[in-house]
Design a protein around this motif. Structure first.
Motif, PDB file in Angstrom:
ATOM      1  N   THR A  12     -11.082  -7.694  -4.248  1.00 45.29           N
ATOM      2  CA  THR A  12     -11.550  -8.430  -3.076  1.00 45.29           C
ATOM      3  C   THR A  12     -10.559  -9.514  -2.681  1.00 45.29           C
ATOM      4  OG1 THR A  12     -13.843  -8.023  -3.734  1.00 45.29           O
ATOM      5  CG2 THR A  12     -13.459  -9.781  -2.139  1.00 45.29           C
ATOM      6  N   ARG A  22      -7.686  -8.845  -0.314  1.00 43.88           N
ATOM      7  CA  ARG A  22      -7.977  -8.727   1.119  1.00 43.88           C
ATOM      8  C   ARG A  22      -7.772 -10.059   1.848  1.00 43.88           C
ATOM      9  NH1 ARG A  22     -11.007  -4.718   3.889  1.00 43.88           N
ATOM     10  NH2 ARG A  22     -11.257  -5.394   6.044  1.00 43.88           N
ATOM     11  N   LEU A  66     -17.291  -4.973   1.516  1.00 39.21           N
ATOM     12  CA  LEU A  66     -16.027  -4.241   1.418  1.00 39.21           C
ATOM     13  C   LEU A  66     -16.167  -3.074   0.443  1.00 39.21           C
ATOM     14  CD1 LEU A  66     -13.474  -7.210   1.269  1.00 39.21           C
ATOM     15  CD2 LEU A  66     -14.097  -5.812   3.256  1.00 39.21           C
ATOM     16  N   ASN A  84     -11.257  -0.887   1.802  1.00 38.40           N
ATOM     17  CA  ASN A  84     -10.263  -1.799   1.231  1.00 38.40           C
ATOM     18  C   ASN A  84      -9.398  -0.984   0.278  1.00 38.40           C
ATOM     19  OD1 ASN A  84      -9.152  -4.415   0.928  1.00 38.40           O
ATOM     20  ND2 ASN A  84     -10.263  -4.714  -0.985  1.00 38.40           N
TER      21      ASN A  84
END
Length: 370
Positions: free
Chosen positions: A162, A165, A337, A363
């Motif tokens: 995460t 991103r 995501l 992602n």
């Protein structure tokens, strides 16, 4: 520790990357070495690798062969001299922005306008950016060097995939901050279902955005995005008519306060112009999507209506730290995501496969530790 490491390198423009063994980097003054756990594969990477020298020859690529990889996250495994605040074992996101710290802009604290500004593992914005690019290769490798100023500390509840991103998320965040987006402001995002645009919907609760409008093509995908911010996000498919006509219907002819264009290279210029025509008197457009080519705009209308058009490139490590702190506090939810993780050996498959993504929800991640 070994004297070498594995990395994905491109030797020639438009050729596939090769997995090779290269020397292990050692951090110098003010630098750290990061064991890379995740690197985001952004949709624009294929353009960088295949078309950049033709499309934007004034923006240099690193000297080939080179290690690309824009958005890395991992753990510090060695600290160079002169580094304070950071130590071995710290979990970090590495902001790819690189600056010289000595030009006039840097000395005035205007770091993103550094005369040698570059995105490590991507491209530079001026001819002198090459020195930054070559000193700091990207994250598609087992280890990478990073200046301490580029680091973002990750809270325990923020995983590496995460955090990787944060580049595109931070781009939207910085743009919204520049135009003082917040409660009571109406905001239009062209391309809200894409990798950049989705960030506005994810950020809306944390930033207190009360009135959002978003466009895209896929009606089903747009509905899924709208469901992230129930009652506050209104969406419109470009297949259903002009953006400005829709906005004026939705706002009783007033228009929106802020227009964020997240459309990428190759996007239709008319869609951008429709967004400009959707602005209210005194409104502001901020471009973050890098739509390319000479774009004709009604300058007379801009003057009469006192409209502004600004560009916003990336975000600072400080802004990314704010994002990490929001996640840590539970005010920014990035759980929507959908992570697609590939080992380093499958980097070429990941780059080509990103065209088959679930809009901005997908992602794509390379994990050198996988």
């Amino acid at each position: 520790m070994s004297d070498t490491m594995l990395a994905a390198r491109m030797h020639h423009v438009a050729e596939k990357m090769r997995i090779e063994e290269i020397p292990m980097p050692a951090p110098g003054l003010g630098e750290v070495r990061v064991r890379v756990h995740a690197v985001n594969i952004v949709p624009n990477l294929s353009n960088i690798l295949e078309n950049w020298t033709t499309w934007f020859p004034e923006n240099p690529l690193p000297t080939l062969p080179a290690v690309f990889g824009l958005d890395p996250a991992g753990v510090i495994d060695e600290v160079g001299d002169g580094v304070v605040e950071w130590q071995v074992g710290d979990r970090v996101y590495v902001n790819p922005g690189r600056y010289c710290l000595s030009c006039e802009s840097c000395r005035n604290g205007d770091l993103i306008n550094c005369s040698s500004y570059a995105f490590a593992g991507y491209f530079g914005f001026t001819p002198t950016a090459l020195q930054m690019l070559d000193r700091y290769p990207g994250g598609l490798s087992e280890h990478m060097l990073a200046p301490a100023y580029s680091l973002v500390r990750l809270p325990d509840n923020l995983d590496y995939n995460t955090a990787a991103r944060f580049g595109y998320l931070g781009t939207m965040y910085s743009a919204l901050k520049k135009v003082e987006a917040g409660p009571g402001k109406s905001i239009l995002v062209n391309g809200i279902s894409g990798t950049l645009g989705l960030s506005a919907a994810l950020l809306a609760p944390a930033m207190g955005l009360t009135t959002l409008f978003g466009t895209g093509r896929n009606r089903d995908l747009l509905k899924t995005v709208a469901d992230l911010v129930p009652g506050r996000l209104h969406v419109h498919s470009l297949l259903d008519g002009p953006v400005d006509t829709w906005i004026h219907e939705e706002t009783d002819g007033r228009g929106v306060d802020i227009y964020v264009d997240a459309l990428g290279p190759g996007a239709d210029h008319e869609t951008f112009r429709e967004g400009m025509r959707a602005l209210r008197r005194g409104g502001t457009c901020v471009d973050i999507g890098a739509i390319m080519g000479d774009l004709s705009i009604d300058i007379h209308r801009m003057m009469d209506q006192q409209l502004s058009l600004v560009g916003s490139a990336w975000s600072t490590p400080g802004e990314c730290q704010e994002l990490a702190d929001m996640v840590g506090a539970g005010t920014l939810d990035l759980s929507p995501l959908e992570h697609h993780v590939f080992p380093l050996s499958q980097v070429n498959e990941a780059i080509s496969g990103i065209t088959h993504r679930n809009g901005g929800f997908s992602n794509f991640i390379i994990s050198p530790v996988a």
